[in-house]
Design an enzyme around this catalytic site. Sequence first.
Site, PDB file in Angstrom:
ATOM      1  CE1 TYR A  51      -7.828  22.101  59.675  1.00  0.00           C
ATOM      2  CE2 TYR A  51      -6.506  24.080  59.405  1.00  0.00           C
ATOM      3  CZ  TYR A  51      -7.014  23.079  60.214  1.00  0.00           C
ATOM      4  OH  TYR A  51      -6.708  23.045  61.532  1.00  0.00           O
ATOM      5  CD  GLU A  53     -12.638  21.247  60.219  1.00  0.00           C
ATOM      6  OE1 GLU A  53     -11.960  21.519  61.217  1.00  0.00           O
ATOM      7  OE2 GLU A  53     -13.712  21.818  59.945  1.00  0.00           O
ATOM      8  CG  ASP A 197      -5.363  -1.600  69.004  1.00  0.00           C
ATOM      9  OD1 ASP A 197      -4.639  -1.659  67.999  1.00  0.00           O
ATOM     10  OD2 ASP A 197      -5.184  -0.794  69.933  1.00  0.00           O
ATOM     11  CB  THR A 223      -0.630   2.542  63.990  1.00  0.00           C
ATOM     12  OG1 THR A 223       0.139   1.355  64.227  1.00  0.00           O
ATOM     13  CG2 THR A 223      -1.220   3.026  65.297  1.00  0.00           C
ATOM     14  CE  LYS A 226       2.185   0.393  67.673  1.00  0.00           C
ATOM     15  NZ  LYS A 226       1.272   1.471  67.279  1.00  0.00           N
ATOM     16  NE  ARG A 232       4.954   8.117  64.010  1.00  0.00           N
ATOM     17  CZ  ARG A 232       5.429   7.179  64.850  1.00  0.00           C
ATOM     18  NH1 ARG A 232       4.728   6.772  65.886  1.00  0.00           N
ATOM     19  NH2 ARG A 232       6.615   6.662  64.640  1.00  0.00           N
TER      20      ARG A 232
END
Length: 418
Positions: A51, A53, A197, A223, A226, A232
């Site tokens: 983790y 954060e 985008d 992203t 693509k 991912r």
Amino acid sequence: MNRLRSVDSEAAALVEAELKRQNTTLELIASENFVYEAILEAQGSIMTNKYAEGYPGKRYHGGCEQIDLMEDLARQRACQLFKTDHANVQPHSGVNANLAAYMALIQPGDTILGMFLQHGGHLSHGSKVSITGSFYRSFFYGVNPDTELIDYDDVRSKALEHKPRLIIAGGSAYSRTIDFSIFREIADEAGALFLVDMAHIAGLIAAGVHPSPVEYADIVTSTTTKTMRGARGGFILCGKDRADAVDRAVFPGTQGGPILQNVLAKAVTFKMAMQPAFRQYQEQVVKNADLLARSLRDRGLRIVTGGTDNHLLLVDLQPANLTGHQGEIILEELGITVNKNMIPFDPRPPAVTSGIRMGTAAITSRGMKEDEVSEIASIIATALGEGENLDPAPYRQRVMELCRQFPLYLDPLEFAAL
Ligand code: DSN
């Protein structure tokens, strides 16, 4: 897979069946690709256990020494690749990247102007069925009905009429070069901020095969999937002046802890995209798309805008007396995967549509070039021409022959055993 098989044979069987499907069909969905094995390894790594954060040097969990180095590596590589000052590599997806970018730039209730979904935009650019359409007052620009190219006069007149706080460029089904400089001029004229985008074309931009939006946009979202052929997930680029706002909007604004195995894979994605082979790959993706569009057109199909400048094309099936839904099903029977897609001014609803969208990123990752693309175009055009009378078997064999020559993640013997 042996360990997965030993603890959960049902789950392992699904992966094996999907590997077989990917190997034995031709993937033409424009947003999909086959990632490098290094990406699979990174995404399957023990970074998933942590983790973290917050951001490097400012975490809410202990034990982040390696994680900080990893996230810094990914951020530095993204900045180097896209020639910008700041990158946030934590967004879980492209939609998450957009939500955070909006939060960094505008307030709920503000007006946004994006590309009409039916003309090639994206759900997260203000569509009424997306949270972005309920948080913000959204208006849309579109393409010219004759040329089917972005109508920059329409962008300007909608911008001057609705006075949006934010103009958005980019989308999911636009096959032509986008002129980001005109968008910037319009945004300045209308007193708006400007977001690009670039998710679909990020790989082309990284390789210099499509102009970059970085010098024009206030924020760029994307992203690493693509055309980037990688992890991912999403990422955001901006100048130093917006870095804090973007980082706060991602965490704690719209997300909790980052998916760290994916952050690792994003670092690898950016490294791979800096290699000369990546440029050659992107050039081939565009050549393949251009040849596919020209070959289908020469065989009587109507291509929206007449062709393509990037990795994707839209085929209007109305002249062939088929819906997009029918086209998708016919091609799926042959082992060719596409998606039904609205075309500009489509009279049919989204679940039916009049078009299909195709992209060449995935087949190019398999190594397919001009000869294979010509064969694919011949299969598609002939099969669609036969419509309801189609006997899929001979076409399916031709598809299998192509697949056999370009196995995925397998050697030829393993492919034969599928
Ligand atoms: N809109 C999806 C697509 O292009 O397939 C991805 O966001």
